[in-house]
Scaffold this motif. Structure first.
Motif, PDB file in Angstrom:
ATOM      1  N   LYS A   1       8.759  -3.671  -9.508  1.00 50.39           N
ATOM      2  CA  LYS A   1       9.058  -2.449 -10.279  1.00 50.39           C
ATOM      3  C   LYS A   1       8.140  -1.269  -9.920  1.00 50.39           C
ATOM      4  O   LYS A   1       8.635  -0.155  -9.712  1.00 50.39           O
ATOM      5  CB  LYS A   1       8.969  -2.774 -11.774  1.00 50.39           C
ATOM      6  CG  LYS A   1       9.319  -1.627 -12.698  1.00 50.39           C
ATOM      7  CD  LYS A   1       9.339  -2.123 -14.133  1.00 50.39           C
ATOM      8  CE  LYS A   1       9.763  -1.042 -15.108  1.00 50.39           C
ATOM      9  NZ  LYS A   1       8.778   0.028 -15.208  1.00 50.39           N
TER      10      LYS A   1
ATOM     11  N   SER B   1       2.143  -9.695  -7.129  1.00 45.63           N
ATOM     12  CA  SER B   1       1.205 -10.540  -7.881  1.00 45.63           C
ATOM     13  C   SER B   1       1.895 -11.705  -8.587  1.00 45.63           C
ATOM     14  O   SER B   1       1.317 -12.774  -8.756  1.00 45.63           O
ATOM     15  CB  SER B   1       0.436  -9.691  -8.900  1.00 45.63           C
ATOM     16  OG  SER B   1       1.349  -9.015  -9.742  1.00 45.63           O
TER      17      SER B   1
ATOM     18  N   LYS C   1       0.793  -1.252   0.000  1.00 46.93           N
ATOM     19  CA  LYS C   1       0.000   0.000   0.000  1.00 46.93           C
ATOM     20  C   LYS C   1       0.821   1.297   0.000  1.00 46.93           C
ATOM     21  O   LYS C   1       0.392   2.295  -0.556  1.00 46.93           O
ATOM     22  CB  LYS C   1      -0.965   0.094   1.192  1.00 46.93           C
ATOM     23  CG  LYS C   1      -1.711  -1.172   1.515  1.00 46.93           C
ATOM     24  CD  LYS C   1      -2.837  -1.443   0.538  1.00 46.93           C
ATOM     25  CE  LYS C   1      -3.624  -2.677   0.980  1.00 46.93           C
ATOM     26  NZ  LYS C   1      -3.866  -3.595  -0.128  1.00 46.93           N
TER      27      LYS C   1
ATOM     28  N   GLY D   1      15.021  -5.170 -13.870  1.00 45.88           N
ATOM     29  CA  GLY D   1      15.809  -4.873 -12.673  1.00 45.88           C
ATOM     30  C   GLY D   1      16.870  -5.939 -12.474  1.00 45.88           C
ATOM     31  O   GLY D   1      17.383  -6.514 -13.432  1.00 45.88           O
TER      32      GLY D   1
HETATM   33  P1  FAD Z   1       0.311  -5.591  -8.276  1.00 43.51           P
HETATM   34  O1  FAD Z   1       0.256  -6.262  -9.601  1.00 43.51           O
HETATM   35  O2  FAD Z   1      -0.579  -4.450  -8.044  1.00 43.51           O
HETATM   36  O3  FAD Z   1       0.076  -6.720  -7.200  1.00 43.51           O
HETATM   37  C1  FAD Z   1      -0.086  -6.492  -5.840  1.00 43.51           C
HETATM   38  C2  FAD Z   1      -0.396  -7.806  -5.194  1.00 43.51           C
HETATM   39  O4  FAD Z   1      -0.514  -7.614  -3.795  1.00 43.51           O
HETATM   40  C3  FAD Z   1      -1.704  -8.456  -5.661  1.00 43.51           C
HETATM   41  O5  FAD Z   1      -1.462  -9.787  -6.059  1.00 43.51           O
HETATM   42  C4  FAD Z   1      -2.606  -8.417  -4.435  1.00 43.51           C
HETATM   43  O6  FAD Z   1      -3.446  -9.545  -4.334  1.00 43.51           O
HETATM   44  C5  FAD Z   1      -1.589  -8.412  -3.326  1.00 43.51           C
HETATM   45  N1  FAD Z   1      -2.065  -7.778  -2.090  1.00 43.51           N
HETATM   46  C6  FAD Z   1      -2.767  -6.631  -1.961  1.00 43.51           C
HETATM   47  N2  FAD Z   1      -2.970  -6.351  -0.673  1.00 43.51           N
HETATM   48  C7  FAD Z   1      -2.397  -7.351   0.038  1.00 43.51           C
HETATM   49  C8  FAD Z   1      -2.263  -7.624   1.421  1.00 43.51           C
HETATM   50  N3  FAD Z   1      -2.759  -6.803   2.345  1.00 43.51           N
HETATM   51  N4  FAD Z   1      -1.629  -8.743   1.788  1.00 43.51           N
HETATM   52  C9  FAD Z   1      -1.107  -9.599   0.869  1.00 43.51           C
HETATM   53  N5  FAD Z   1      -1.190  -9.383  -0.460  1.00 43.51           N
HETATM   54  C10 FAD Z   1      -1.825  -8.252  -0.869  1.00 43.51           C
HETATM   55  N6  FAD Z   1       7.699  -5.738 -12.629  1.00 43.51           N
HETATM   56  C11 FAD Z   1       8.667  -6.119 -11.775  1.00 43.51           C
HETATM   57  O7  FAD Z   1       8.401  -6.391 -10.589  1.00 43.51           O
HETATM   58  N7  FAD Z   1       9.950  -6.196 -12.205  1.00 43.51           N
HETATM   59  C12 FAD Z   1      10.323  -5.905 -13.460  1.00 43.51           C
HETATM   60  O8  FAD Z   1      11.511  -5.975 -13.779  1.00 43.51           O
HETATM   61  C13 FAD Z   1       9.337  -5.508 -14.390  1.00 43.51           C
HETATM   62  N8  FAD Z   1       9.636  -5.221 -15.662  1.00 43.51           N
HETATM   63  C14 FAD Z   1       8.632  -4.894 -16.553  1.00 43.51           C
HETATM   64  C15 FAD Z   1       8.944  -4.681 -17.893  1.00 43.51           C
HETATM   65  C16 FAD Z   1       7.944  -4.399 -18.789  1.00 43.51           C
HETATM   66  C17 FAD Z   1       8.307  -4.174 -20.224  1.00 43.51           C
HETATM   67  C18 FAD Z   1       6.617  -4.318 -18.340  1.00 43.51           C
HETATM   68  C19 FAD Z   1       5.507  -4.014 -19.318  1.00 43.51           C
HETATM   69  C20 FAD Z   1       6.297  -4.509 -17.021  1.00 43.51           C
HETATM   70  C21 FAD Z   1       7.297  -4.795 -16.105  1.00 43.51           C
HETATM   71  N9  FAD Z   1       7.005  -5.011 -14.774  1.00 43.51           N
HETATM   72  C22 FAD Z   1       7.997  -5.428 -13.917  1.00 43.51           C
HETATM   73  C23 FAD Z   1       5.674  -4.765 -14.207  1.00 43.51           C
HETATM   74  C24 FAD Z   1       4.871  -6.030 -14.052  1.00 43.51           C
HETATM   75  O9  FAD Z   1       4.212  -6.338 -15.258  1.00 43.51           O
HETATM   76  C25 FAD Z   1       3.837  -5.894 -12.920  1.00 43.51           C
HETATM   77  O10 FAD Z   1       3.010  -4.788 -13.232  1.00 43.51           O
HETATM   78  C26 FAD Z   1       4.440  -5.674 -11.553  1.00 43.51           C
HETATM   79  O11 FAD Z   1       5.368  -6.683 -11.279  1.00 43.51           O
HETATM   80  C27 FAD Z   1       3.342  -5.708 -10.499  1.00 43.51           C
HETATM   81  O12 FAD Z   1       3.876  -5.324  -9.266  1.00 43.51           O
HETATM   82  P2  FAD Z   1       3.179  -5.816  -7.909  1.00 43.51           P
HETATM   83  O13 FAD Z   1       3.032  -7.276  -7.966  1.00 43.51           O
HETATM   84  O14 FAD Z   1       3.970  -5.204  -6.805  1.00 43.51           O
HETATM   85  O15 FAD Z   1       1.791  -5.054  -7.951  1.00 43.51           O
END
Ligand code: FAD
Length: 323
Positions: A237, A269, A214, A255
């Protein structure tokens, strides 16, 4: 013919990845019937150098020269290549660490050697031809490379080979390098430590968190869990893009690629771009409140639940276990 293994130090202390490289060199030497010799560059105490015996290496060549007190890529590469030539080493082994990534291709070019960077296993040896596995495409695949040259440079991925304890006596031999002026064209004036925390690329445990946390104000519990476990912290990221955490912690396709023994993903996620940088981890634990989160598909252990309830309980449990 013999094997030279370069041993890295940080402020005079041998690194954990160095012990893995030593064990790897010993294992390669056992396969080829050669001997492996360690090479230390910089100011490292005799007690520290004697540690190589714990990994079955009997001899250390010590280069302790004022010009080489701080790591300089060109100069260190020249010294490694010179020592390899002078002792007739046909294989040079080093860690595929930050500095190793810069050294390995330079040393290979100076020796006219084949290079396997990012090796993750012992070679399969058939005469002069060696096959070595390495991860490619941000850990998404494993490639087998064939090295045909007589001389070989192998850069071993940290955490991919277990440091195995042995016990042999060590002899230390001094070596005075002949440095060319352009070896020292870069002068390191000062090294400023960005953090005292465990280094992320080499950490054996990584605690990583994502947007599920968050906001940056909630990272205290991630830091605390990492401290209790002696782990490095990492993030997804969007978290570093939002400025919640430094970019140096961002793992994934764009990264850092990490391969710890244990990767704990909290509120991430498990997007394919994230997995690209972490899927080589030996054990993956996922904590996510969404049972459908894609990360669970690659997890060895999964906890479905709210990170804000689970992480404090884990911290207490690990503290109780340690006491
Ligand atoms: P979100 O997708 O928003 O996921 C958050 C998660 O937290 C969800 O699964 C949810 O269920 C969970 N959650 C929420 N609240 C709670 C809680 N209280 N307790 C437990 N779980 C909870 N991403 C990277 O990480 N690294 C990279 O190198 C990278 N390179 C990319 C390169 C390109 C070209 C592109 C298009 C994207 C790239 N991304 C990269 C982004 C990637 O596609 C995802 O968007 C990103 O990894 C999502 O980050 P997240 O899981 O932190 O966030």
């Amino acid at each position: 013919m013999s094997i030279l293994v370069y041993i890295e130090n940080v402020e005079g202390a041998l690194k954990k990845s160095t012990f893995e490289s030593l064990s790897y060199a010993k294992a390669v030497a056992d396969l080829t019937g050669e001997t492996a010799t360690a090479l230390s560059i910089g100011r490292v105490s005799q007690d520290e150098l004697n540690k190589v015996g714990q990994y079955g290496i009997e001899k250390v060549i010590e280069v302790d020269n004022n010009d080489l007190e701080k790591f300089v890529n060109q100069a260190y590469a020249s010294v490694i290549a010179d020592v390899a030539k002078s002792m007739g080493a046909t294989t040079v082994i080093l860690s595929n660490s930050f500095s190793g990534k810069g050294l390995a291709p330079r040393v290979a070019a100076k020796l006219g050697a084949a290079l396997a960077d990012g090796a993750i296993a012992l070679p399969t040896i058939s005469g002069v031809t060696w096959q070595i596995q390495k991860t490619v495409f941000s850990n998404k695949a494993i490639a087998t490379e064939e090295l045909h040259e007589q001389k070989k440079v192998i850069a071993l991925t940290p955490n991919s080979f277990e440091a195995k304890e042995a016990a042999v006596a060590v002899t230390i031999e001094k070596y005075e390098p002949q440095l060319a002026p352009n070896d020292l064209s870069t002068v390191i004036k000062e090294i400023v430590r960005a953090t005292d925390k465990v280094s992320l690329p080499e950490a054996s445990i990584v605690v990583s968190a994502g947007r599920g946390l968050k906001g940056p104000e909630n990272w205290a519990m991630i830091e605390e869990l990492a401290d209790v476990l002696g782990a490095a912290t990492a993030c997804s990221k969007p978290v570093s893009d939002a400025g919640w955490r430094p970019h140096a912690e961002h793992v994934g396709q764009t990264g850092l690629a990490v391969s710890p023994n244990l990767y704990i993903a909290i509120g991430i996620s498990g997007a394919i771009q994230h997995l690209a940088g972490v899927s080589a981890s030996k054990t993956i634990v996922v904590i996510n409140k969404d049972p459908e989160a894609p990360f669970f598909k690659v997890a060895d252990y999964g906890i479905v639940g709210d990170a804000f309830e689970i992480v404090p309980q884990l911290i207490e449990a690990f503290k109780a276990y340690k006491n």
